[in-house]
Motif scaffolding. Structure first.
Motif, PDB file in Angstrom:
ATOM      1  N   LEU A 102      11.012  -9.030   1.829  1.00  0.00           N
ATOM      2  CA  LEU A 102      11.178  -7.585   1.915  1.00  0.00           C
ATOM      3  C   LEU A 102      10.191  -6.939   0.951  1.00  0.00           C
ATOM      4  O   LEU A 102       9.986  -7.432  -0.152  1.00  0.00           O
ATOM      5  CB  LEU A 102      12.616  -7.244   1.506  1.00  0.00           C
ATOM      6  N   LEU A 103       9.552  -5.854   1.393  1.00  0.00           N
ATOM      7  CA  LEU A 103       8.685  -5.078   0.515  1.00  0.00           C
ATOM      8  C   LEU A 103       8.741  -3.616   0.914  1.00  0.00           C
ATOM      9  O   LEU A 103       9.196  -3.274   2.002  1.00  0.00           O
ATOM     10  CB  LEU A 103       7.244  -5.619   0.519  1.00  0.00           C
ATOM     11  N   GLU A 104       8.282  -2.765   0.003  1.00  0.00           N
ATOM     12  CA  GLU A 104       8.295  -1.310   0.236  1.00  0.00           C
ATOM     13  C   GLU A 104       6.867  -0.812   0.437  1.00  0.00           C
ATOM     14  O   GLU A 104       5.939  -1.318  -0.189  1.00  0.00           O
ATOM     15  CB  GLU A 104       8.884  -0.590  -0.978  1.00  0.00           C
ATOM     16  N   VAL A 105       6.719   0.175   1.309  1.00  0.00           N
ATOM     17  CA  VAL A 105       5.431   0.846   1.510  1.00  0.00           C
ATOM     18  C   VAL A 105       5.667   2.345   1.590  1.00  0.00           C
ATOM     19  O   VAL A 105       6.752   2.804   1.948  1.00  0.00           O
ATOM     20  CB  VAL A 105       4.692   0.368   2.786  1.00  0.00           C
ATOM     21  N   GLU A 106       4.617   3.092   1.250  1.00  0.00           N
ATOM     22  CA  GLU A 106       4.694   4.541   1.395  1.00  0.00           C
ATOM     23  C   GLU A 106       4.625   4.901   2.872  1.00  0.00           C
ATOM     24  O   GLU A 106       3.980   4.200   3.655  1.00  0.00           O
ATOM     25  CB  GLU A 106       3.530   5.188   0.654  1.00  0.00           C
ATOM     26  N   PRO A 107       5.272   5.986   3.271  1.00  0.00           N
ATOM     27  CA  PRO A 107       5.145   6.431   4.665  1.00  0.00           C
ATOM     28  C   PRO A 107       3.666   6.641   5.008  1.00  0.00           C
ATOM     29  O   PRO A 107       2.875   7.051   4.163  1.00  0.00           O
ATOM     30  CB  PRO A 107       5.917   7.758   4.690  1.00  0.00           C
TER      31      PRO A 107
END
Length: 181
Positions: A102-107
């Motif tokens: 799992l990772l996060e990205v900016e819209p």
């Protein structure tokens, strides 16, 4: 390439790695150095240097939980970008074990965010289309609205809720001591 896990900030490459981290991520997306020092010995936390011989290629900062690996920060050295290192590092990371990632990205509002999402998609990550709130790393800042990407498949809303409820307290608040994590 070699992956070297650090459990404290005394390693000779730490200053260079920390400078890369500060240069690559804006204040609202990175933890303060004192907080970083405190989490380095946590069993679930991995501060990894990626080295080619003795040259720093990049860093992978991630959490290993029973059900998921959470890739919190990943960056390659600017001088080495565009040479395939990022793809090879990510491929090596995804192949380490069978746990999902799992990772996060900016819209994807601007070209840089769109390129980052395409990079992860080309590596087999799925963009999850529900928005997600990243708690602030610094007092006085607001949570960030981000998107989640996951490997090898999309996440259910229940999986996201479980991650937020059970893992955010450790990742963002330090409510657990190093000896118990």
């Amino acid at each position: 390439m070699n992956f070297l896990r650090l459990t404290d900030t005394s390693h000779s490459h730490f200053k260079q790695a920390w400078a890369l981290y500060e240069q690559a991520f804006p204040l609202e997306e990175r933890r303060p150095l004192a907080w970083q020092r405190a989490i380095m010995p946590y069993a679930h936390y991995h501060f990894e240097l990626i080295l080619q011989e003795e040259t720093l290629v990049g860093i992978l900062l991630w959490w290993g939980f029973e059900e998921v690996r959470y890739l919190e920060h990943f960056v390659t050295t600017p001088a080495l970008r565009g040479r395939g290192y990022g793809k090879r590092i990510l491929e090596s990371f995804t192949n380490r074990d069978a746990r999902p990632i799992l990772l996060e990205v900016e819209p994807p509002r601007e070209e840089i965010q769109q390129r980052r999402i395409r990079f992860y998609e080309q590596s087999g990550f799925a963009l999850n289309h529900h928005f997600y709130q990243q708690p602030p790393y610094h007092s006085g800042l607001q949570p960030l609205t981000l998107l989640l990407m996951s490997y090898p498949e999309s996440l259910t809303p229940e999986a996201v809720a479980y991650f937020v409820n059970t893992r955010h307290p450790l990742i963002y608040r330090l409510r657990t001591s190093p000896a118990t994590t």
